[in-house]
Design a protein around this motif. Structure first.
Motif, mmCIF file in Angstrom:
data_model
loop_
_atom_site.group_PDB
_atom_site.id
_atom_site.type_symbol
_atom_site.label_atom_id
_atom_site.label_comp_id
_atom_site.label_asym_id
_atom_site.label_seq_id
_atom_site.Cartn_x
_atom_site.Cartn_y
_atom_site.Cartn_z
ATOM 1 N N TYR A 171 0.828 -1.203 0.000
ATOM 2 C CA TYR A 171 0.000 0.000 0.000
ATOM 3 C C TYR A 171 0.867 1.259 0.000
ATOM 4 C CZ TYR A 171 -3.165 3.676 1.514
ATOM 5 O OH TYR A 171 -3.874 4.851 1.596
ATOM 6 N N LEU A 172 1.913 1.264 0.813
ATOM 7 C CA LEU A 172 2.817 2.415 0.843
ATOM 8 C C LEU A 172 3.463 2.639 -0.529
ATOM 9 C CD1 LEU A 172 4.556 1.834 4.303
ATOM 10 C CD2 LEU A 172 2.960 3.683 3.721
ATOM 11 N N ILE A 173 3.826 1.550 -1.173
ATOM 12 C CA ILE A 173 4.432 1.665 -2.514
ATOM 13 C C ILE A 173 3.403 2.198 -3.508
ATOM 14 C CG2 ILE A 173 5.484 0.374 -4.414
ATOM 15 C CD1 ILE A 173 6.583 -1.576 -2.262
ATOM 16 N N GLN A 174 2.181 1.713 -3.433
ATOM 17 C CA GLN A 174 1.134 2.208 -4.326
ATOM 18 C C GLN A 174 0.856 3.695 -4.100
ATOM 19 O OE1 GLN A 174 -2.437 -0.216 -4.277
ATOM 20 N NE2 GLN A 174 -1.246 -2.097 -4.092
ATOM 21 N N GLN A 175 1.136 4.167 -2.894
ATOM 22 C CA GLN A 175 0.956 5.583 -2.593
ATOM 23 C C GLN A 175 2.145 6.432 -3.036
ATOM 24 O OE1 GLN A 175 -1.998 7.033 -1.277
ATOM 25 N NE2 GLN A 175 -2.557 5.002 -2.028
ATOM 26 N N GLY A 176 3.104 5.812 -3.706
ATOM 27 C CA GLY A 176 4.211 6.569 -4.275
ATOM 28 C C GLY A 176 5.484 6.578 -3.459
ATOM 29 N N HIS A 177 5.605 5.673 -2.495
ATOM 30 C CA HIS A 177 6.828 5.591 -1.686
ATOM 31 C C HIS A 177 7.702 4.443 -2.175
ATOM 32 C CE1 HIS A 177 5.300 8.486 1.261
ATOM 33 N NE2 HIS A 177 4.127 7.881 1.136
ATOM 34 N N ARG A 178 8.959 4.748 -2.346
ATOM 35 C CA ARG A 178 9.912 3.704 -2.734
ATOM 36 C C ARG A 178 11.023 3.532 -1.696
ATOM 37 N NH1 ARG A 178 9.173 2.016 -7.915
ATOM 38 N NH2 ARG A 178 11.324 1.233 -8.141
ATOM 39 N N ASP A 179 11.323 4.586 -0.968
ATOM 40 C CA ASP A 179 12.311 4.515 0.115
ATOM 41 C C ASP A 179 11.542 4.312 1.424
ATOM 42 O OD1 ASP A 179 14.411 4.982 -1.675
ATOM 43 O OD2 ASP A 179 14.165 7.150 -1.510
ATOM 44 N N ILE A 180 11.359 3.047 1.795
ATOM 45 C CA ILE A 180 10.520 2.696 2.944
ATOM 46 C C ILE A 180 11.383 2.024 3.999
ATOM 47 C CG2 ILE A 180 8.497 1.410 3.723
ATOM 48 C CD1 ILE A 180 7.527 1.438 0.792
ATOM 49 N N ALA A 181 11.445 2.634 5.178
ATOM 50 C CA ALA A 181 12.185 2.048 6.299
ATOM 51 C C ALA A 181 11.277 1.082 7.055
ATOM 52 C CB ALA A 181 12.698 3.149 7.220
ATOM 53 N N CYS A 182 11.890 0.221 7.858
ATOM 54 C CA CYS A 182 11.128 -0.781 8.607
ATOM 55 C C CYS A 182 11.749 -0.985 9.990
ATOM 56 C CB CYS A 182 11.118 -2.103 7.842
ATOM 57 S SG CYS A 182 10.281 -3.473 8.697
ATOM 58 N N ILE A 183 10.908 -0.998 11.021
ATOM 59 C CA ILE A 183 11.333 -1.372 12.367
ATOM 60 C C ILE A 183 10.598 -2.661 12.711
ATOM 61 C CG2 ILE A 183 11.429 -0.729 14.793
ATOM 62 C CD1 ILE A 183 11.370 2.180 13.975
ATOM 63 N N ASP A 213 20.254 -0.891 5.471
ATOM 64 C CA ASP A 213 20.382 0.379 6.195
ATOM 65 C C ASP A 213 19.025 0.936 6.620
ATOM 66 O OD1 ASP A 213 23.108 0.297 5.872
ATOM 67 O OD2 ASP A 213 23.127 1.569 4.089
ATOM 68 N N ARG A 214 17.971 0.531 5.932
ATOM 69 C CA ARG A 214 16.636 1.051 6.258
ATOM 70 C C ARG A 214 15.871 0.146 7.223
ATOM 71 N NH1 ARG A 214 16.613 2.452 0.564
ATOM 72 N NH2 ARG A 214 16.858 4.723 0.375
ATOM 73 N N VAL A 215 16.510 -0.897 7.714
ATOM 74 C CA VAL A 215 15.850 -1.828 8.627
ATOM 75 C C VAL A 215 16.491 -1.750 10.005
ATOM 76 C CG1 VAL A 215 15.303 -4.243 9.118
ATOM 77 C CG2 VAL A 215 15.219 -3.392 6.764
ATOM 78 N N LYS A 216 15.651 -1.598 11.027
ATOM 79 C CA LYS A 216 16.094 -1.621 12.415
ATOM 80 C C LYS A 216 15.340 -2.732 13.138
ATOM 81 C CE LYS A 216 18.913 1.911 12.382
ATOM 82 N NZ LYS A 216 20.358 1.795 12.733
ATOM 83 N N TYR A 217 16.049 -3.452 13.993
ATOM 84 C CA TYR A 217 15.471 -4.631 14.634
ATOM 85 C C TYR A 217 15.026 -4.283 16.055
ATOM 86 C CZ TYR A 217 17.387 -6.849 10.555
ATOM 87 O OH TYR A 217 17.659 -7.172 9.252
ATOM 88 N N GLY A 218 13.703 -4.350 16.288
ATOM 89 C CA GLY A 218 13.122 -3.876 17.525
ATOM 90 C C GLY A 218 12.702 -4.977 18.480
ATOM 91 N N ASP A 219 12.014 -4.545 19.559
ATOM 92 C CA ASP A 219 11.558 -5.489 20.583
ATOM 93 C C ASP A 219 10.089 -5.288 20.933
ATOM 94 O OD1 ASP A 219 11.494 -3.110 21.954
ATOM 95 O OD2 ASP A 219 12.724 -3.796 23.634
ATOM 96 N N SER A 220 9.368 -4.548 20.126
ATOM 97 C CA SER A 220 7.927 -4.289 20.286
ATOM 98 C C SER A 220 7.592 -3.140 21.220
ATOM 99 C CB SER A 220 7.162 -5.542 20.767
ATOM 100 O OG SER A 220 7.331 -6.602 19.857
ATOM 101 N N SER A 221 8.574 -2.489 21.831
ATOM 102 C CA SER A 221 8.287 -1.450 22.822
ATOM 103 C C SER A 221 8.310 -0.050 22.202
ATOM 104 C CB SER A 221 9.306 -1.496 23.959
ATOM 105 O OG SER A 221 10.582 -1.076 23.510
ATOM 106 N N MET A 222 7.560 0.872 22.825
ATOM 107 C CA MET A 222 7.574 2.270 22.395
ATOM 108 C C MET A 222 8.964 2.882 22.554
ATOM 109 S SD MET A 222 3.934 3.881 23.673
ATOM 110 C CE MET A 222 3.589 2.830 25.078
#
Length: 340
Positions: A171-183, A213-222
């Protein structure tokens, strides 16, 4: 202390008849049943359910093992589990697996020792092989929620994690985003791995190169969502959208973006996962993936009790989520292109 024999004498029936009435078994006339209940009320008799459970090897209860008691997600799960066991006229016994396979095994064994009629296990770390072995080794019917055990689909209630993450990123890509980060949520769990795979699958579908570089590995916390978003901003890696693999981390990321003077969604679009109650109250309201935990735990309780009753069951189809679109996503720089 008033005994079952006292009730039998007062009602004018045998002790065996009182036992049949209390356990709801055998043929008992309605008038006789009323006599027994009337005698119980007059004498103030309270059945010793623990003794009955030891004698019958059944406690008229359902055991539930969860990984934690924290957060809205498990609050909803516990509330709905309690309601559904009441529908079946049973009690719910809940224990904490402490998010470790060994503690989860110990919790299951404790519920077996309590003679639960059936057990529902929510696990994030136990392997499929261990789960299958556990199902086959204990005498109590066991249903697993949140995991897919391919050789025991009739005992598994699970959610299409990868597909949901794919749809959110797509959905984000369809909205015109190509540089998408992920946590991510904990990548050591099947849930964390599946959501990251869904993110990567959507990038691959649109021929967008995956960037570590756009991926960060989290633990579910704020807290970690906030910290990891700060790290993304400080790294200067370009991104116009951020997919946080749960809503708590999305909330933490939102604060980091606001503190850095980054506008949501004008500068960076934000997408979460789980559709927590807080998502709609964030400013701007958070787009997220709705996870049908209510229906999942209802299905798990029903399946467990049916197994305990000796009913033959079919495999449970996987549950799917849906995108809940709010104000935190705006068109990106490629939105005007005819083909993304």
């Amino acid at each position: 202390m008033v005994t079952m024999l006292d009730v039998a004498l007062r009602a004018g029936v045998s002790k065996a008849t009182v036992s049949r009435v209390l356990n709801g078994i055998g043929q008992v006339k309605e008038t006789t049943r009323e006599q027994v209940f009337s005698a119980m009320e007059e004498l103030g008799y309270r059945p010793n359910f623990l003794a009955r459970s030891l004698a019958n090897r059944s406690s008229n209860s359902v055991g539930l093992v969860v990984s934690t008691f924290d957060g809205f997600y498990f609050g909803r799960l516990l509330q709905q589990a309690s309601r559904q066991t009441e529908v079946w006229g049973k009690q719910l016994i809940v224990t904490d697996g402490h998010d470790t396979p060994q503690k989860e095994l110990e919790a299951v064994q404790m519920l077996v020792d309590r003679h639960c009629d059936a057990i529902v296990l929510y696990t994030r770390f136990m392997s499929e092989r261990t789960l299958l072995s556990l199902m086959n080794s204990i005498k109590v019917p066991l249903v697993v929620i949140n995991r897919d055990v391919s050789q025991a689909r009739d005992r598994c209630v699970f959610f299409e994690q990868q597909d949901a993450a794919f749809k959110a990123t797509d959905y984000l890509i369809q909205q015109g985003h190509r540089d998408i980060a992920c946590i991510t949520v904990p990548i050591s769990t099947p849930t964390g791995q599946a959501r990251l795979m869904g993110y990567r699958q959507a990038l691959q579908k649109h021929s967008i190169a995956f960037s570590e570089d756009r991926v960060k590995y989290g633990d579910s916390s704020m807290e970690l969502g906030h910290k990891l978003c700060q790290e993304l901003l400080e790294s200067r890696v370009p991104f116009t959208a951020l997919f946080a693999c749960n809503d708590d981390m999305a909330l933490g990321a939102s604060k980091a973006l606001h503190q850095a003077g980054v506008r949501i969604p004008q500068d960076i679009s934000l997408f979460g996962f789980d559709d927590a109650p807080s998502a709609q109250w964030l400013e701007p309201a958070l787009s997220s993936v709705y996870l049908p935990i209510d229906n999942m735990i209802i299905t798990a309780i029903n399946q467990a009790i049916k197994l305990a009753n000796g009913e033959s069951l079919e495999a449970i189809p996987p549950f799917v989520g849906k995108l809940v679109l709010r104000d935190s996503v705006a068109p990106g720089p490629f939105y005007s292109l005819d083909k993304l």
